[in-house]
Design a protein around this motif. Structure first.
Motif, PDB file in Angstrom:
ATOM      1  N   PRO A 651       0.816  -1.220   0.000  1.00 28.65           N
ATOM      2  CA  PRO A 651       0.000   0.000   0.000  1.00 28.65           C
ATOM      3  C   PRO A 651       0.849   1.271   0.000  1.00 28.65           C
ATOM      4  O   PRO A 651       1.955   1.301   0.563  1.00 28.65           O
ATOM      5  CB  PRO A 651      -0.809  -0.102   1.299  1.00 28.65           C
ATOM      6  CG  PRO A 651      -0.657  -1.507   1.762  1.00 28.65           C
ATOM      7  CD  PRO A 651       0.631  -2.009   1.228  1.00 28.65           C
ATOM      8  N   GLU A 652       0.334   2.303  -0.633  1.00 29.73           N
ATOM      9  CA  GLU A 652       0.909   3.648  -0.528  1.00 29.73           C
ATOM     10  C   GLU A 652       0.340   4.292   0.734  1.00 29.73           C
ATOM     11  O   GLU A 652      -0.873   4.384   0.894  1.00 29.73           O
ATOM     12  CB  GLU A 652       0.546   4.473  -1.757  1.00 29.73           C
ATOM     13  CG  GLU A 652       1.186   3.985  -3.047  1.00 29.73           C
ATOM     14  CD  GLU A 652       2.665   4.309  -3.127  1.00 29.73           C
ATOM     15  OE1 GLU A 652       3.101   5.241  -2.404  1.00 29.73           O
ATOM     16  OE2 GLU A 652       3.387   3.629  -3.880  1.00 29.73           O
ATOM     17  N   LEU A 653       1.202   4.725   1.627  1.00 28.67           N
ATOM     18  CA  LEU A 653       0.760   5.228   2.923  1.00 28.67           C
ATOM     19  C   LEU A 653       0.767   6.753   2.963  1.00 28.67           C
ATOM     20  O   LEU A 653       1.739   7.391   2.535  1.00 28.67           O
ATOM     21  CB  LEU A 653       1.669   4.696   4.037  1.00 28.67           C
ATOM     22  CG  LEU A 653       1.710   3.179   4.218  1.00 28.67           C
ATOM     23  CD1 LEU A 653       2.712   2.813   5.308  1.00 28.67           C
ATOM     24  CD2 LEU A 653       0.331   2.636   4.567  1.00 28.67           C
ATOM     25  N   ALA A 654      -0.304   7.311   3.469  1.00 28.12           N
ATOM     26  CA  ALA A 654      -0.356   8.742   3.754  1.00 28.12           C
ATOM     27  C   ALA A 654       0.091   8.955   5.202  1.00 28.12           C
ATOM     28  O   ALA A 654       0.224   8.016   5.981  1.00 28.12           O
ATOM     29  CB  ALA A 654      -1.771   9.266   3.542  1.00 28.12           C
ATOM     30  N   ARG A 655       0.337  10.208   5.566  1.00 28.76           N
ATOM     31  CA  ARG A 655       0.678  10.595   6.934  1.00 28.76           C
ATOM     32  C   ARG A 655       1.945   9.912   7.446  1.00 28.76           C
ATOM     33  O   ARG A 655       2.037   9.494   8.594  1.00 28.76           O
ATOM     34  CB  ARG A 655      -0.482  10.309   7.901  1.00 28.76           C
ATOM     35  CG  ARG A 655      -1.767  11.054   7.583  1.00 28.76           C
ATOM     36  CD  ARG A 655      -2.869  10.738   8.597  1.00 28.76           C
ATOM     37  NE  ARG A 655      -3.331   9.371   8.510  1.00 28.76           N
ATOM     38  CZ  ARG A 655      -2.987   8.403   9.338  1.00 28.76           C
ATOM     39  NH1 ARG A 655      -2.183   8.637  10.346  1.00 28.76           N
ATOM     40  NH2 ARG A 655      -3.473   7.189   9.182  1.00 28.76           N
ATOM     41  N   VAL A 656       2.930   9.759   6.573  1.00 30.45           N
ATOM     42  CA  VAL A 656       4.241   9.275   7.025  1.00 30.45           C
ATOM     43  C   VAL A 656       5.254  10.402   6.837  1.00 30.45           C
ATOM     44  O   VAL A 656       5.152  11.204   5.915  1.00 30.45           O
ATOM     45  CB  VAL A 656       4.677   8.007   6.268  1.00 30.45           C
ATOM     46  CG1 VAL A 656       3.813   6.826   6.654  1.00 30.45           C
ATOM     47  CG2 VAL A 656       4.659   8.218   4.761  1.00 30.45           C
ATOM     48  N   ASP A 657       6.242  10.428   7.699  1.00 28.21           N
ATOM     49  CA  ASP A 657       7.208  11.522   7.724  1.00 28.21           C
ATOM     50  C   ASP A 657       8.617  10.936   7.797  1.00 28.21           C
ATOM     51  O   ASP A 657       9.169  10.757   8.886  1.00 28.21           O
ATOM     52  CB  ASP A 657       6.917  12.429   8.925  1.00 28.21           C
ATOM     53  CG  ASP A 657       7.860  13.634   8.997  1.00 28.21           C
ATOM     54  OD1 ASP A 657       8.637  13.833   8.045  1.00 28.21           O
ATOM     55  OD2 ASP A 657       7.795  14.352  10.007  1.00 28.21           O
ATOM     56  N   ALA A 690       5.643   7.389  11.633  1.00 29.06           N
ATOM     57  CA  ALA A 690       5.077   6.390  10.718  1.00 29.06           C
ATOM     58  C   ALA A 690       3.565   6.503  10.634  1.00 29.06           C
ATOM     59  O   ALA A 690       2.928   5.729   9.907  1.00 29.06           O
ATOM     60  CB  ALA A 690       5.465   4.986  11.179  1.00 29.06           C
ATOM     61  N   GLY A 691       2.972   7.429  11.376  1.00 26.54           N
ATOM     62  CA  GLY A 691       1.534   7.626  11.318  1.00 26.54           C
ATOM     63  C   GLY A 691       0.738   6.705  12.207  1.00 26.54           C
ATOM     64  O   GLY A 691      -0.476   6.563  12.035  1.00 26.54           O
ATOM     65  N   VAL A 692       1.387   6.050  13.178  1.00 24.15           N
ATOM     66  CA  VAL A 692       0.691   5.144  14.092  1.00 24.15           C
ATOM     67  C   VAL A 692       0.090   5.955  15.240  1.00 24.15           C
ATOM     68  O   VAL A 692       0.759   6.827  15.824  1.00 24.15           O
ATOM     69  CB  VAL A 692       1.650   4.077  14.647  1.00 24.15           C
ATOM     70  CG1 VAL A 692       0.953   3.197  15.676  1.00 24.15           C
ATOM     71  CG2 VAL A 692       2.211   3.226  13.518  1.00 24.15           C
ATOM     72  N   ALA A 693      -1.162   5.677  15.553  1.00 23.62           N
ATOM     73  CA  ALA A 693      -1.822   6.354  16.672  1.00 23.62           C
ATOM     74  C   ALA A 693      -1.239   5.840  17.989  1.00 23.62           C
ATOM     75  O   ALA A 693      -1.321   4.644  18.283  1.00 23.62           O
ATOM     76  CB  ALA A 693      -3.326   6.099  16.629  1.00 23.62           C
ATOM     77  N   ILE A 845       0.236  -2.421  10.926  1.00 23.86           N
ATOM     78  CA  ILE A 845       1.241  -3.387  10.474  1.00 23.86           C
ATOM     79  C   ILE A 845       1.997  -2.835   9.275  1.00 23.86           C
ATOM     80  O   ILE A 845       3.241  -2.933   9.192  1.00 23.86           O
ATOM     81  CB  ILE A 845       0.571  -4.737  10.141  1.00 23.86           C
ATOM     82  CG1 ILE A 845       0.013  -5.379  11.413  1.00 23.86           C
ATOM     83  CG2 ILE A 845       1.567  -5.674   9.468  1.00 23.86           C
ATOM     84  CD1 ILE A 845      -0.817  -6.623  11.158  1.00 23.86           C
ATOM     85  N   HIS A 846       1.284  -2.240   8.330  1.00 25.29           N
ATOM     86  CA  HIS A 846       1.950  -1.669   7.151  1.00 25.29           C
ATOM     87  C   HIS A 846       2.843  -0.493   7.539  1.00 25.29           C
ATOM     88  O   HIS A 846       3.917  -0.286   6.944  1.00 25.29           O
ATOM     89  CB  HIS A 846       0.914  -1.227   6.128  1.00 25.29           C
ATOM     90  CG  HIS A 846       0.307  -2.365   5.365  1.00 25.29           C
ATOM     91  ND1 HIS A 846       1.054  -3.198   4.559  1.00 25.29           N
ATOM     92  CD2 HIS A 846      -0.970  -2.816   5.294  1.00 25.29           C
ATOM     93  CE1 HIS A 846       0.261  -4.107   4.015  1.00 25.29           C
ATOM     94  NE2 HIS A 846      -0.962  -3.906   4.449  1.00 25.29           N
TER      95      HIS A 846
END
Length: 899
Positions: A651-657, A690-693, A845-846
């Protein structure tokens, strides 16, 4: 000099690759002492090539170009290609701006058409990517068709535009799916050409063929002759003119014809000299049977390195050393270049084995059960030809429909996985992996690292690539017997039918254990079975001990016609009431008309052969026991399910830095250059990049700070020890939850710090209710990052409910991880409970996979627990360990083993 080299390389180092014609080319960074060789190459380049490269015929410009690349200048990278001891090509890039560089190539004319330009492009793009270059630009004359074809056909994503006869191309250096597909296709074609003279020789010479029977060289020579080799065979022995009625010559260079394959059985210390002579004689492939190399220690390893260097210099592909030999049963070849007593018959199974003894066992068992072999190779020490090489070779072999491997080690497991994914779409791959008991658990203070073993890495690799892992050689052969006979099962539903009621029950029990389904047959089918004389019409179907071939035929037709099952297991006990030939004829008639797999368990007759011949050449396998028949069929079902599913996508992930993650890592190593465990705040920051809550943590060093932290977080809160090295906090009384006021926080602080013997604590707001999971990552030296998902909280170690996968992680890989957990029903809403947001779990996981890819310093990671509830998935407790990054190989690059 600040010229950048790809991580893991040093000036002067290099790697061997296969040109499109199968010859060996060496790619390496340019050296300062290369200038004379580059000038010599310029002299071999035609005026036309000069014009196309420099937009004008300018020998001076060419000399300046190569002088520049070989000199100490900043901002460029250059790679050269060596062939036959000469520098024959060069590729370079000059940095234009951040993330972008301009590339250029020059190749001498005699090397055109061998794919060397494409090899240089692939390696240059890999070097650029590792050095942070995302785009490579090239300006090429529109009339330079050869170079344009190299760039356009490479598979790299590109943008093209034409301006005044000049084509400007911009290539994306990333490995996109099309890039990897094109690279694999080129590698497969080159591998087939490279191995052709090894597996399909027209002339074979046995070097070291003794005059006395019983010696390895003598017995290999006899096997070649007695096996009906269709080409010419020679012996090389300075002490005899003829051995086993075969003409003998003193050296390989004295043989009157060019030799394709040399089988070498001389003492270890003589092998390098013999290979040198083989190179002078133009030999294309060699099988080194001799032992005494790397398996004996440092002296043997040095001999092995010298041997490989000679082979590569002369483009000789090498099997062994310390091996049994190879076999090709194709009628136009008919080569048995082994010293085994077993003579394989032609068939559909290709086998590679590291162990010669295991190889003999495979050949013997396959022959006993009637399973034919297409090709066999004993890999031995795998100094050159490896499991990946033979996979590429067998991928397009029309005679091979099933591939079997016995492996004790992996040289490039991630490449193996990528190849297996592609090959498995058309051909099943069965592997017995030796050495399960070698090596224990990793040392680590996270649940993930503690649970990770070498076997978890292998299992993850196989699960993602569709490889069927077999426990034994017997299981491999039995499964191959089923898979070699089309069609594949279309589902898990099986029917068990026969005249042996006990065997039917055993088959049904085995099916249940292995996840196969025995559906109750419809009333119509059961009525037809009653008419056929069945005494039990359920499933299993019992035809009674006195069942005739006619009743068996009626029963099989009723089941096949119904469409209610996907496979049939026939259990038949031959008695004096019937002849085995009649039973076999009945089964063959049914199978000829059926479009589903049938396996047979036949007992009670010494005339019962191991297979049943069908009209179209297929041969149904007959097993001695019902359990082995069902086990092999179950493996075929697993393979069919994997093959029929979509391949999935990363998957292409949004909200990653990515930049933010690098800042966290760099600041940590500024103060802790040796690495270590991140404090809770930094661990949360890295996870948030990584955008993990994440439920934020606040660190406190005394009671008043803990109360203040609780007020900041908002009641109710949890308080936990932050003492270094404590993995199981609850075991030592280091956790208090549901604290609703300052008094409770103060009491909890005193109790927790006393239990842990450390004043450091962290305070968090309470997580929403939900199912507790553990999500982790650990970096394996050979396999790369491994991801873990499992039951979390206090159940992590109690249940050992875990699933593992490697990178790249597709959406289907992640879904399989979660679906395969024993706690999966809890996520779905067990017994009326609210279902968890499973999409949020998969997203986490992604994101951990992304973090493991982006941060090579990440050695261990634990989120335990990850609370999965209806409103999302939240990381509660996070542990991370960073270590200085070590160079990793380019897992997908085209490189021969041994570099």
């Amino acid at each position: 000099m600040t010229t950048i080299y790809r991580p893991g390389t040093v000036p002067g180092a290099g790697w061997d690759v296969l040109a499109s014609d199968g010859s060996v080319v060496r790619i390496r960074p340019v050296r300062e002492d290369d200038e004379p060789a580059l000038e010599a190459m310029n002299g071999r380049v035609s005026d036309e090539s000069m014009y196309l490269r420099f937009f004008g015929i300018s020998r001076t410009m060419a000399a300046e170009y190569t002088h520049h690349l070989a000199s100490e200048h900043d901002g460029h990278v250059a790679l050269v290609a060596e062939y036959g001891g000469d520098v024959v090509g060069i590729a370079s890039y000059e940095i234009l701006r951040t993330g972008e560089a301009e590339m250029a190539f020059l190749l001498q004319d005699s090397m055109h058409g061998r794919g060397i330009g494409t090899l240089l492009l692939e390696q240059l793009a890999a070097t650029a990517r590792e050095n942070g270059i995302q785009r490579l630009r090239a300006d090429t004359l529109g009339e330079n068709a050869k170079m344009l074809r190299v760039l356009v056909d490479s598979g790299f994503e590109q943008v093209r535009k034409l301006d005044s006869g000049v084509v400007e191309l911009v290539l994306d250096t990333a490995y996109h799916p099309l890039t990897l597909e094109r690279m694999a296709d080129r590698e497969r074609a080159a591998e087939n050409r490279s191995l052709h003279r090894l597996f399909s020789p027209q002339t074979v010479a046995v070097i070291g063929a003794g005059r006395t029977p019983g010696g390895i060289g003598h017995e290999v020579l006899r096997n070649i002759v007695n096996g009906g080799f269709t080409g010419s065979v020679y012996a090389v022995n300075p002490h005899s003119a003829k051995i086993a009625d075969v003409a003998a010559y003193p050296t390989i260079t004295a043989v009157p014809r060019q030799v394709d394959l040399a089988v070498i059985a001389v003492p270890a210390e003589q092998v390098t000299a013999v290979l040198t002579k083989c190179g002078e004689a133009g030999v294309g492939g060699a099988v080194v049977l001799t032992a005494g190399f790397s398996e004996l220690g440092s002296t043997g390893r040095e001999l092995q390195r010298e041997m490989l260097a000679v082979a590569r210099r002369h483009s000789i592909r090498l099997v062994g050393p310390n091996c049994l030999g190879l076999v090709n049963t194709a009628p136009e070849v008919s080569l048995n270049a082994t010293f085994a007593e077993v003579a394989p018959t032609p068939g559909a199974l290709a086998i590679a084995a590291q162990s010669g003894a295991v190889g003999i066992a495979v050949l013997e068992h396959a022959g006993r059960t009637g399973l034919g072999i297409s090709e066999f190779v004993s890999l031995g020490n795998k100094v050159d030809v490896s499991g990946n090489d033979v996979l590429l070779h067998w991928w397009g072999d029309p005679r091979t429909t099933v591939i079997g491997l016995y492996l004790e080690s992996f040289g490039n497991p991630r490449k193996f996985g990528g190849l297996a994914r592609r090959i498995g779409r058309t051909k099943p791959i069965l592997v017995v992996k030796g050495g399960r008991s070698v090596g224990g658990r990793r040392a680590g203070a996270s649940h993930t690292a503690a649970a990770a073993t070498p076997e978890t890495a292998v299992d993850a690799l196989f699960a993602q690539s569709g490889v069927l892992r077999m426990d034994t050689i017997e299981e491999l052969v039995e499964t191959a017997r089923v898979l070699a006979v089309p069609p594949l099962p279309r589902g898990r539903r099986i029917a068990v039918v026969g005249n042996a009621g006990g065997a039917g029950i055993l088959a049904a029990d085995a099916a249940g254990r292995l996840g196969l389904e025995l559906p109750e047959l419809s009333d119509d089918v059961q009525h037809r079975l009653e008419v056929a004389g069945a005494v039990g019409t359920g499933n299993p179907v019992d035809l009674g001990a006195a069942a005739s071939p006619a009743s068996l035929a009626q029963a099989l037709k009723a089941i096949v016609d119904s469409g209610e099952v996907d496979s049939i297991v026939i259990n038949y006990a031959v008695t004096r009431a019937g002849r085995v030939e009649d039973i076999y004829d009945t089964i063959a008639t049914a199978a000829n008309q059926a479009d589903l797999p049938i396996v047979v368990n036949c007992v009670g007759s010494t005339q019962a052969t191991a297979e049943i011949a069908l009209d179209d050449g297929r041969r149904l396998p007959v097993f001695p026991f019902p359990e082995s028949a069902v086990r092999a069929l179950a493996s075929a079902v697993r393979y069919a399910e994997w093959r029929s599913r979509p391949q999935g996508a990363v998957p292409e992930l949004a909200r990653v830095d990515a930049a933010g993650a690098r800042v966290v890592v760099q600041r940590y190593f500024k103060h802790q250059p040796e690495g270590g465990w991140l404090d809770p705040r930094r661990a949360c920051l890295l996870l948030q990049s990584a955008g993990v809550a994440v439920i934020p943590v606040i660190t406190a060093l005394n009671c008043s700070e803990a109360i203040k932290a609780a007020e900041t977080a908002g009641y109710p809160v949890a308080l936990k020890t932050a003492a270094p090295g404590v993995l199981h906090k609850t075991d030592i009384g280091g956790v208090r939850v549901g604290l609703t006021n300052a008094v409770e926080v103060g009491i909890a602080y005193d109790e927790v710090t006393a239990a842990a013997g450390d004043p450091q604590v962290v305070v968090q707001a309470m997580a929403p209710a939900g199912t507790e999971l553990v999500i982790g990552a650990v970096r394996d030296r050979l396999f790369g990052p491994l991801l873990m998902a499992g039951s979390g909280g206090v159940l992590t170690d109690l249940l050992a409910d875990r699933q593992w996968r490697g990178l790249p992680l597709t959406d289907l890989d992640a879904a399989d991880m979660v679906r395969s957990l024993r706690c999966a029903p809890l996520l779905a809403g067990y017994r009326g409970a609210d279902a968890a947001d499973q999409a949020a779990v998969l997203d986490v996981i992604h994101r951990i996979a992304w973090l493991a890819e982006q941060v090579p310093e990440l050695a261990e990671l634990d989120i335990n627990p990850l609370v999965a509830g209806p409103s999302g998935a939240f990381a509660v407790d996070v542990r991370m360990r960073l270590t200085p990054a070590t160079p990793e190989p380019d897992w997908y690059a085209r490189r021969l083993r041994g570099d």
